[in-house]
Design a protein around this motif. Structure first.
Motif, PDB file in Angstrom:
ATOM      1  N   THR A 126       0.817  -1.218   0.000  1.00 31.15           N
ATOM      2  CA  THR A 126       0.000   0.000   0.000  1.00 31.15           C
ATOM      3  C   THR A 126       0.852   1.271   0.000  1.00 31.15           C
ATOM      4  O   THR A 126       0.318   2.362  -0.225  1.00 31.15           O
ATOM      5  N   GLY A 127       2.131   1.140   0.304  1.00 28.55           N
ATOM      6  CA  GLY A 127       2.999   2.312   0.396  1.00 28.55           C
ATOM      7  C   GLY A 127       2.837   3.079   1.696  1.00 28.55           C
ATOM      8  O   GLY A 127       3.467   4.116   1.910  1.00 28.55           O
ATOM      9  N   GLN A 128       1.971   2.573   2.580  1.00 28.03           N
ATOM     10  CA  GLN A 128       1.695   3.280   3.840  1.00 28.03           C
ATOM     11  C   GLN A 128       2.827   3.163   4.851  1.00 28.03           C
ATOM     12  O   GLN A 128       3.453   2.105   4.956  1.00 28.03           O
ATOM     13  N   VAL A 129       3.022   4.258   5.599  1.00 26.26           N
ATOM     14  CA  VAL A 129       3.949   4.235   6.725  1.00 26.26           C
ATOM     15  C   VAL A 129       3.235   3.523   7.878  1.00 26.26           C
ATOM     16  O   VAL A 129       2.167   3.965   8.311  1.00 26.26           O
ATOM     17  N   ILE A 130       3.779   2.403   8.361  1.00 23.80           N
ATOM     18  CA  ILE A 130       3.089   1.644   9.412  1.00 23.80           C
ATOM     19  C   ILE A 130       3.870   1.592  10.720  1.00 23.80           C
ATOM     20  O   ILE A 130       3.430   0.968  11.682  1.00 23.80           O
ATOM     21  N   GLY A 131       5.013   2.247  10.751  1.00 22.04           N
ATOM     22  CA  GLY A 131       5.752   2.309  12.012  1.00 22.04           C
ATOM     23  C   GLY A 131       6.894   3.291  11.891  1.00 22.04           C
ATOM     24  O   GLY A 131       7.430   3.482  10.794  1.00 22.04           O
ATOM     25  N   VAL A 132       7.223   3.947  12.999  1.00 19.42           N
ATOM     26  CA  VAL A 132       8.355   4.885  12.977  1.00 19.42           C
ATOM     27  C   VAL A 132       9.124   4.860  14.288  1.00 19.42           C
ATOM     28  O   VAL A 132       8.567   4.581  15.354  1.00 19.42           O
ATOM     29  N   ALA A 133      10.407   5.136  14.167  1.00 23.57           N
ATOM     30  CA  ALA A 133      11.228   5.471  15.334  1.00 23.57           C
ATOM     31  C   ALA A 133      11.779   6.854  15.016  1.00 23.57           C
ATOM     32  O   ALA A 133      12.570   7.003  14.081  1.00 23.57           O
ATOM     33  N   LEU A 134      11.281   7.864  15.742  1.00 25.43           N
ATOM     34  CA  LEU A 134      11.766   9.231  15.502  1.00 25.43           C
ATOM     35  C   LEU A 134      12.922   9.499  16.446  1.00 25.43           C
ATOM     36  O   LEU A 134      12.751   9.520  17.675  1.00 25.43           O
ATOM     37  N   ASN A 135      14.100   9.685  15.854  1.00 24.67           N
ATOM     38  CA  ASN A 135      15.330   9.816  16.630  1.00 24.67           C
ATOM     39  C   ASN A 135      15.932  11.198  16.450  1.00 24.67           C
ATOM     40  O   ASN A 135      16.068  11.680  15.329  1.00 24.67           O
ATOM     41  N   GLY A 136      16.307  11.799  17.567  1.00 23.76           N
ATOM     42  CA  GLY A 136      16.900  13.133  17.496  1.00 23.76           C
ATOM     43  C   GLY A 136      18.193  13.200  18.280  1.00 23.76           C
ATOM     44  O   GLY A 136      18.519  12.306  19.058  1.00 23.76           O
ATOM     45  N   ILE A 137      18.927  14.280  18.019  1.00 25.99           N
ATOM     46  CA  ILE A 137      20.186  14.489  18.731  1.00 25.99           C
ATOM     47  C   ILE A 137      19.923  15.426  19.897  1.00 25.99           C
ATOM     48  O   ILE A 137      19.288  16.468  19.735  1.00 25.99           O
ATOM     49  N   GLN A 138      20.415  15.032  21.076  1.00 27.11           N
ATOM     50  CA  GLN A 138      20.300  15.914  22.234  1.00 27.11           C
ATOM     51  C   GLN A 138      21.685  16.438  22.605  1.00 27.11           C
ATOM     52  O   GLN A 138      22.639  15.658  22.697  1.00 27.11           O
ATOM     53  N   HIS A 139      21.780  17.766  22.779  1.00 23.70           N
ATOM     54  CA  HIS A 139      23.031  18.404  23.184  1.00 23.70           C
ATOM     55  C   HIS A 139      22.859  18.988  24.588  1.00 23.70           C
ATOM     56  O   HIS A 139      21.733  19.283  24.996  1.00 23.70           O
ATOM     57  N   PRO A 140      23.978  19.201  25.295  1.00 23.58           N
ATOM     58  CA  PRO A 140      23.864  19.854  26.602  1.00 23.58           C
ATOM     59  C   PRO A 140      23.184  21.217  26.410  1.00 23.58           C
ATOM     60  O   PRO A 140      23.456  21.905  25.437  1.00 23.58           O
ATOM     61  N   GLY A 141      22.305  21.573  27.318  1.00 23.55           N
ATOM     62  CA  GLY A 141      21.610  22.861  27.209  1.00 23.55           C
ATOM     63  C   GLY A 141      20.263  22.762  26.513  1.00 23.55           C
ATOM     64  O   GLY A 141      19.389  23.610  26.723  1.00 23.55           O
ATOM     65  N   ASP A 142      20.074  21.721  25.705  1.00 24.18           N
ATOM     66  CA  ASP A 142      18.796  21.579  24.987  1.00 24.18           C
ATOM     67  C   ASP A 142      17.615  21.442  25.945  1.00 24.18           C
ATOM     68  O   ASP A 142      16.553  22.033  25.739  1.00 24.18           O
ATOM     69  N   LEU A 143      17.821  20.647  26.990  1.00 21.68           N
ATOM     70  CA  LEU A 143      16.721  20.372  27.920  1.00 21.68           C
ATOM     71  C   LEU A 143      16.296  21.628  28.670  1.00 21.68           C
ATOM     72  O   LEU A 143      15.103  21.901  28.804  1.00 21.68           O
ATOM     73  N   ALA A 144      17.293  22.383  29.138  1.00 24.55           N
ATOM     74  CA  ALA A 144      16.980  23.614  29.880  1.00 24.55           C
ATOM     75  C   ALA A 144      16.232  24.593  28.973  1.00 24.55           C
ATOM     76  O   ALA A 144      15.250  25.224  29.396  1.00 24.55           O
ATOM     77  N   ALA A 145      16.675  24.688  27.704  1.00 21.01           N
ATOM     78  CA  ALA A 145      16.011  25.585  26.752  1.00 21.01           C
ATOM     79  C   ALA A 145      14.581  25.111  26.484  1.00 21.01           C
ATOM     80  O   ALA A 145      13.643  25.919  26.447  1.00 21.01           O
ATOM     81  N   ALA A 146      14.421  23.794  26.321  1.00 21.92           N
ATOM     82  CA  ALA A 146      13.090  23.243  26.049  1.00 21.92           C
ATOM     83  C   ALA A 146      12.166  23.462  27.248  1.00 21.92           C
ATOM     84  O   ALA A 146      10.979  23.753  27.088  1.00 21.92           O
ATOM     85  N   GLN A 147      12.742  23.329  28.436  1.00 22.14           N
ATOM     86  CA  GLN A 147      11.935  23.514  29.652  1.00 22.14           C
ATOM     87  C   GLN A 147      11.468  24.977  29.766  1.00 22.14           C
ATOM     88  O   GLN A 147      10.319  25.235  30.127  1.00 22.14           O
ATOM     89  N   ALA A 148      12.348  25.907  29.429  1.00 20.86           N
ATOM     90  CA  ALA A 148      11.980  27.330  29.477  1.00 20.86           C
ATOM     91  C   ALA A 148      10.881  27.617  28.454  1.00 20.86           C
ATOM     92  O   ALA A 148       9.910  28.324  28.745  1.00 20.86           O
ATOM     93  N   LYS A 149      11.004  27.028  27.259  1.00 19.26           N
ATOM     94  CA  LYS A 149       9.996  27.233  26.210  1.00 19.26           C
ATOM     95  C   LYS A 149       8.639  26.662  26.637  1.00 19.26           C
ATOM     96  O   LYS A 149       7.584  27.213  26.329  1.00 19.26           O
ATOM     97  N   LEU A 150       8.717  25.531  27.356  1.00 17.83           N
ATOM     98  CA  LEU A 150       7.496  24.853  27.817  1.00 17.83           C
ATOM     99  C   LEU A 150       6.623  25.790  28.662  1.00 17.83           C
ATOM    100  O   LEU A 150       5.394  25.759  28.569  1.00 17.83           O
ATOM    101  N   GLN A 151       7.282  26.633  29.468  1.00 20.46           N
ATOM    102  CA  GLN A 151       6.540  27.540  30.353  1.00 20.46           C
ATOM    103  C   GLN A 151       5.714  28.558  29.566  1.00 20.46           C
ATOM    104  O   GLN A 151       4.803  29.171  30.115  1.00 20.46           O
ATOM    105  N   THR A 152       6.062  28.751  28.282  1.00 16.96           N
ATOM    106  CA  THR A 152       5.330  29.740  27.472  1.00 16.96           C
ATOM    107  C   THR A 152       4.165  29.096  26.713  1.00 16.96           C
ATOM    108  O   THR A 152       3.414  29.776  26.028  1.00 16.96           O
ATOM    109  N   MET A 153       4.033  27.770  26.810  1.00 13.39           N
ATOM    110  CA  MET A 153       2.999  27.087  26.023  1.00 13.39           C
ATOM    111  C   MET A 153       1.658  27.084  26.750  1.00 13.39           C
ATOM    112  O   MET A 153       1.610  27.042  27.979  1.00 13.39           O
ATOM    113  N   SER A 154       0.591  27.082  25.943  1.00 15.10           N
ATOM    114  CA  SER A 154      -0.722  27.205  26.569  1.00 15.10           C
ATOM    115  C   SER A 154      -1.379  25.849  26.861  1.00 15.10           C
ATOM    116  O   SER A 154      -2.264  25.760  27.708  1.00 15.10           O
TER     117      SER A 154
END
Ligand code: ACO
Length: 215
Positions: A65-93
């Motif tokens: 069918t050509g359909q996507v039936i599973g994924v593993a979404l993999n990203g790179i984490q660097h030092p500082g990314d988490l703190a930045a993401a946490q700060a951004k989180l506080q601005t989300m509704s």
């Protein structure tokens, strides 16, 4: 079924797959009723697309069918990314989304895997998702196994996954990932009310931060 790295022209198909199989179904999303099956979710889609752009994600395609039936979404984490993401989180509704990532970012900031392992980047499997119709056949295991190979090929020393439910934990354990920290959802309570924050569906009762050292 064919496995391959996810090219940019498939990003829309991946989001479609996630809307129907992950956004409502992942144990923490389910616990807070983040969205209904098929519904879009702006923040989760941004999170997914940012991860896809790191170019390390794997997909399983149903050849007929050509359909996507599973994924593993993999990203790179660097030092500082988490703190930045946490700060951004506080601005989300979206308070449901915030609740989930408050837990994940908080636990990971406390762990500080970078100094623990002396690395400056971590290969992180952020989303593991298989089409409901194809579960229980080892697809997630194969997606994570191939992700590990991608990580090795790209020279990463550490593979990590925040496994939020029993099935993803089994997959990770079977590939040799070890639990370095865990939180029982029944012990994770709101500071102000004392109430349990995530009433996850059975049998998903624990969050496990799981890692594998890649030599
Ligand atoms: N009941 C009991 N056991 C099950 C079930 C089930 N319904 N489904 C899978 N399992 C078991 C399998 O038997 C296997 O364990 P085993 O090796 O001990 O036999 C293990 O869980 C996983 O097997 P796979 O077939 O490789 O997994 P699958 O392809 O079914 O995908 C996944 C697992 C991705 C967790 C799928 O259930 C899913 O998409 N769930 C919704 C999204 C989700 O929760 N994702 C993980 C969140 S954590 C993260 O994303 C990093």
């Amino acid at each position: 079924i064919q496995f391959e790295l996810i090219p940019e022209e498939r990003y829309d198909d991946v989001i479609h797959h996630l809307r129907h199989n992950f956004f409502a179904d992942e144990p923490l999303n389910h616990a807070v009723a983040l969205c209904r099956p098929g519904e879009p979710h702006a923040e989760l889609e941004e999170h997914s697309l940012t991860t896809l752009r790191d170019g390390l994600s794997q997909m399983a395609v149903h050849v007929k069918t050509g359909q996507v039936i599973g994924v593993a979404l993999n990203g790179i984490q660097h030092p500082g990314d988490l703190a930045a993401a946490q700060a951004k989180l506080q601005t989300m509704s979206d308070m449901k989304f915030r609740r989930i990532f408050d837990l994940l970012y908080g636990v990971n900031l406390d762990l500080d895997l970078f100094s623990q392992h002396g690395v400056d980047r971590i290969f992180e499997c952020r989303i593991l998702s298989v089409d409901k119709r194809f579960r229980g056949r080892g697809l997630a295991r194969e997606l994570l196994r191939r992700s590990e190979q991608t990580a090795r090929d790209a020279g990463f020393k550490l593979l990590k996954e925040d496994a939020t439910g029993l099935f993803s934990q089994r997959v990770a354990e079977s590939l040799g990932l070890k639990t370095v920290h865990q939180v029982r959802y029944s012990d994770y309570t709101a500071k102000d009310t004392g109430e349990v924050v995530f009433n996850t569906p059975t049998p998903h009762d624990t969050l496990k931060i799981m890692v594998k050292i890649l030599q």
